[in-house]
Design a protein around this motif. Sequence first.
Motif, PDB file in Angstrom:
ATOM      1  N   GLY A  24       0.333  84.366  73.603  1.00  0.00           N
ATOM      2  CA  GLY A  24       0.026  85.162  72.418  1.00  0.00           C
ATOM      3  C   GLY A  24      -1.460  85.420  72.289  1.00  0.00           C
ATOM      4  N   GLY A  25      -1.805  86.169  71.266  1.00  0.00           N
ATOM      5  CA  GLY A  25      -3.196  86.551  71.044  1.00  0.00           C
ATOM      6  C   GLY A  25      -4.134  85.378  70.870  1.00  0.00           C
ATOM      7  N   SER A  26      -3.706  84.361  70.125  1.00  0.00           N
ATOM      8  CA  SER A  26      -4.590  83.211  69.917  1.00  0.00           C
ATOM      9  C   SER A  26      -4.708  82.351  71.179  1.00  0.00           C
ATOM     10  CB  SER A  26      -4.130  82.375  68.723  1.00  0.00           C
ATOM     11  OG  SER A  26      -2.808  81.936  68.905  1.00  0.00           O
ATOM     12  N   ASP A  27      -3.835  82.580  72.158  1.00  0.00           N
ATOM     13  CA  ASP A  27      -3.907  81.854  73.433  1.00  0.00           C
ATOM     14  C   ASP A  27      -4.897  82.496  74.404  1.00  0.00           C
ATOM     15  OD1 ASP A  27      -1.760  80.286  72.461  1.00  0.00           O
ATOM     16  OD2 ASP A  27      -0.290  81.640  73.382  1.00  0.00           O
ATOM     17  N   ALA A  28      -5.141  83.784  74.219  1.00  0.00           N
ATOM     18  CA  ALA A  28      -5.972  84.524  75.182  1.00  0.00           C
ATOM     19  C   ALA A  28      -7.369  83.940  75.319  1.00  0.00           C
ATOM     20  CB  ALA A  28      -6.053  86.004  74.779  1.00  0.00           C
ATOM     21  N   SER A  29      -7.986  83.574  74.201  1.00  0.00           N
ATOM     22  CA  SER A  29      -9.347  83.031  74.277  1.00  0.00           C
ATOM     23  C   SER A  29      -9.359  81.630  74.887  1.00  0.00           C
ATOM     24  CB  SER A  29      -9.998  83.005  72.894  1.00  0.00           C
ATOM     25  OG  SER A  29      -9.318  82.122  72.027  1.00  0.00           O
ATOM     26  N   VAL A  30      -8.264  80.910  74.746  1.00  0.00           N
ATOM     27  CA  VAL A  30      -8.166  79.583  75.368  1.00  0.00           C
ATOM     28  C   VAL A  30      -8.160  79.749  76.890  1.00  0.00           C
ATOM     29  CG1 VAL A  30      -6.767  77.487  75.603  1.00  0.00           C
ATOM     30  CG2 VAL A  30      -6.885  78.657  73.388  1.00  0.00           C
ATOM     31  N   ILE A  31      -7.333  80.667  77.361  1.00  0.00           N
ATOM     32  CA  ILE A  31      -7.228  80.926  78.802  1.00  0.00           C
ATOM     33  C   ILE A  31      -8.556  81.432  79.360  1.00  0.00           C
ATOM     34  CG2 ILE A  31      -6.096  82.408  80.520  1.00  0.00           C
ATOM     35  CD1 ILE A  31      -3.583  82.197  78.635  1.00  0.00           C
ATOM     36  N   ALA A  32      -9.270  82.236  78.567  1.00  0.00           N
ATOM     37  CA  ALA A  32     -10.565  82.773  79.005  1.00  0.00           C
ATOM     38  C   ALA A  32     -11.681  81.731  78.933  1.00  0.00           C
ATOM     39  CB  ALA A  32     -10.937  83.984  78.149  1.00  0.00           C
ATOM     40  N   GLY A  33     -11.386  80.586  78.317  1.00  0.00           N
ATOM     41  CA  GLY A  33     -12.385  79.519  78.239  1.00  0.00           C
ATOM     42  C   GLY A  33     -13.426  79.697  77.152  1.00  0.00           C
ATOM     43  N   VAL A  34     -13.144  80.516  76.142  1.00  0.00           N
ATOM     44  CA  VAL A  34     -14.137  80.746  75.084  1.00  0.00           C
ATOM     45  C   VAL A  34     -13.676  80.226  73.719  1.00  0.00           C
ATOM     46  CG1 VAL A  34     -15.129  82.734  76.265  1.00  0.00           C
ATOM     47  CG2 VAL A  34     -13.321  83.091  74.563  1.00  0.00           C
ATOM     48  N   ASN A  35     -12.554  79.554  73.666  1.00  0.00           N
ATOM     49  CA  ASN A  35     -12.069  79.030  72.389  1.00  0.00           C
ATOM     50  C   ASN A  35     -12.677  77.651  72.150  1.00  0.00           C
ATOM     51  OD1 ASN A  35     -10.320  77.578  70.452  1.00  0.00           O
ATOM     52  ND2 ASN A  35      -9.109  79.449  70.537  1.00  0.00           N
ATOM     53  N   PRO A  36     -13.455  77.488  71.073  1.00  0.00           N
ATOM     54  CA  PRO A  36     -14.117  76.200  70.836  1.00  0.00           C
ATOM     55  C   PRO A  36     -13.189  75.118  70.265  1.00  0.00           C
ATOM     56  CG  PRO A  36     -14.672  77.738  69.092  1.00  0.00           C
ATOM     57  CD  PRO A  36     -13.842  78.505  70.088  1.00  0.00           C
ATOM     58  N   TYR A  37     -11.951  75.480  69.948  1.00  0.00           N
ATOM     59  CA  TYR A  37     -11.060  74.547  69.260  1.00  0.00           C
ATOM     60  C   TYR A  37      -9.940  73.986  70.133  1.00  0.00           C
ATOM     61  CZ  TYR A  37     -13.419  77.132  65.608  1.00  0.00           C
ATOM     62  OH  TYR A  37     -14.376  77.736  64.849  1.00  0.00           O
ATOM     63  N   ARG A  38      -9.636  74.650  71.244  1.00  0.00           N
ATOM     64  CA  ARG A  38      -8.527  74.215  72.098  1.00  0.00           C
ATOM     65  C   ARG A  38      -8.905  74.357  73.563  1.00  0.00           C
ATOM     66  NH1 ARG A  38      -4.431  78.208  70.730  1.00  0.00           N
ATOM     67  NH2 ARG A  38      -2.931  77.113  71.994  1.00  0.00           N
ATOM     68  N   SER A  39      -8.323  73.484  74.375  1.00  0.00           N
ATOM     69  CA  SER A  39      -8.563  73.537  75.815  1.00  0.00           C
ATOM     70  C   SER A  39      -7.350  74.145  76.518  1.00  0.00           C
ATOM     71  CB  SER A  39      -8.809  72.126  76.369  1.00  0.00           C
ATOM     72  OG  SER A  39      -7.601  71.382  76.348  1.00  0.00           O
ATOM     73  N   VAL A  40      -7.548  74.562  77.759  1.00  0.00           N
ATOM     74  CA  VAL A  40      -6.452  75.081  78.567  1.00  0.00           C
ATOM     75  C   VAL A  40      -5.386  74.003  78.747  1.00  0.00           C
ATOM     76  CG1 VAL A  40      -5.832  76.022  80.825  1.00  0.00           C
ATOM     77  CG2 VAL A  40      -7.941  76.737  79.732  1.00  0.00           C
ATOM     78  N   PHE A  41      -5.813  72.761  78.883  1.00  0.00           N
ATOM     79  CA  PHE A  41      -4.852  71.656  79.028  1.00  0.00           C
ATOM     80  C   PHE A  41      -3.998  71.507  77.768  1.00  0.00           C
ATOM     81  CE2 PHE A  41      -3.839  67.041  78.788  1.00  0.00           C
ATOM     82  CZ  PHE A  41      -2.941  67.016  79.851  1.00  0.00           C
ATOM     83  N   GLN A  42      -4.606  71.592  76.596  1.00  0.00           N
ATOM     84  CA  GLN A  42      -3.836  71.515  75.351  1.00  0.00           C
ATOM     85  C   GLN A  42      -2.830  72.662  75.269  1.00  0.00           C
ATOM     86  OE1 GLN A  42      -7.380  71.503  72.876  1.00  0.00           O
ATOM     87  NE2 GLN A  42      -6.658  69.628  71.870  1.00  0.00           N
ATOM     88  N   LEU A  43      -3.276  73.860  75.641  1.00  0.00           N
ATOM     89  CA  LEU A  43      -2.387  75.024  75.617  1.00  0.00           C
ATOM     90  C   LEU A  43      -1.212  74.817  76.568  1.00  0.00           C
ATOM     91  CD1 LEU A  43      -1.750  77.922  74.681  1.00  0.00           C
ATOM     92  CD2 LEU A  43      -3.191  78.725  76.574  1.00  0.00           C
ATOM     93  N   TRP A  44      -1.489  74.342  77.767  1.00  0.00           N
ATOM     94  CA  TRP A  44      -0.424  74.080  78.743  1.00  0.00           C
ATOM     95  C   TRP A  44       0.580  73.075  78.181  1.00  0.00           C
ATOM     96  CZ3 TRP A  44       0.761  69.469  81.297  1.00  0.00           C
ATOM     97  CH2 TRP A  44       1.742  69.574  82.287  1.00  0.00           C
ATOM     98  N   LYS A  45       0.096  72.013  77.554  1.00  0.00           N
ATOM     99  CA  LYS A  45       0.988  71.019  76.956  1.00  0.00           C
ATOM    100  C   LYS A  45       1.854  71.641  75.853  1.00  0.00           C
ATOM    101  CE  LYS A  45      -0.255  66.827  76.124  1.00  0.00           C
ATOM    102  NZ  LYS A  45      -0.952  65.633  75.645  1.00  0.00           N
ATOM    103  N   GLU A  46       1.251  72.488  75.028  1.00  0.00           N
ATOM    104  CA  GLU A  46       2.004  73.161  73.960  1.00  0.00           C
ATOM    105  C   GLU A  46       3.101  74.049  74.535  1.00  0.00           C
ATOM    106  OE1 GLU A  46      -0.973  75.312  71.824  1.00  0.00           O
ATOM    107  OE2 GLU A  46      -2.000  73.482  71.187  1.00  0.00           O
ATOM    108  N   LYS A  47       2.753  74.854  75.529  1.00  0.00           N
ATOM    109  CA  LYS A  47       3.694  75.827  76.092  1.00  0.00           C
ATOM    110  C   LYS A  47       4.809  75.164  76.886  1.00  0.00           C
ATOM    111  CE  LYS A  47       1.581  79.384  74.429  1.00  0.00           C
ATOM    112  NZ  LYS A  47       2.173  80.279  73.440  1.00  0.00           N
TER     113      LYS A  47
END
Length: 147
Positions: A24-47
């Motif tokens: 989703g849209g809020s995931d895009a910045s995580v994947i791009a590495g510019v989200n200061p609140y979540r890491s790619v690892f956290q996103l992977w765990k969520e998904k």
Amino acid sequence: MKVLVSTKGMEREEWLSWRRMGIGGSDASVIAGVNPYRSVFQLWKEKTGQGSLEEQGNEYTHFGSVLEPVIKKEFTRRTGLKVPNRYAILQSGEHPFMLADVDGFLYEGGKLCVFEAKTASAYNREAWEKGVPEEYLYQVQHYMAVT
């Protein structure tokens, strides 16, 4: 794009489970590495169902949801542009893993525009004084790609 599912009247837990089904849209910045609140690892765990979903309990996301109708109403008052509610998770026709749960759409000058409501605390003032924070630009770019 197509409507993946209507969210009108949907319970929060069901809505969160639908969001797990793609990027989703809020995931895009995580994947791009510019989200200061979540890491790619956290996103992977969520998904993958191994961690809590990012939307589950934080004061900023809570008040963002609560204040969204107020922001839309004030936007309409100031601009004269109406932002109808869109109760749906949208899916890209070209890239089905890409999802969008936009705050709304509006038409200006015959063009379809994505509306994204944001709230910010005084603690984020410096970031906003520099312009729209990068993580939100990625979110809206993602929504434009889906739609």
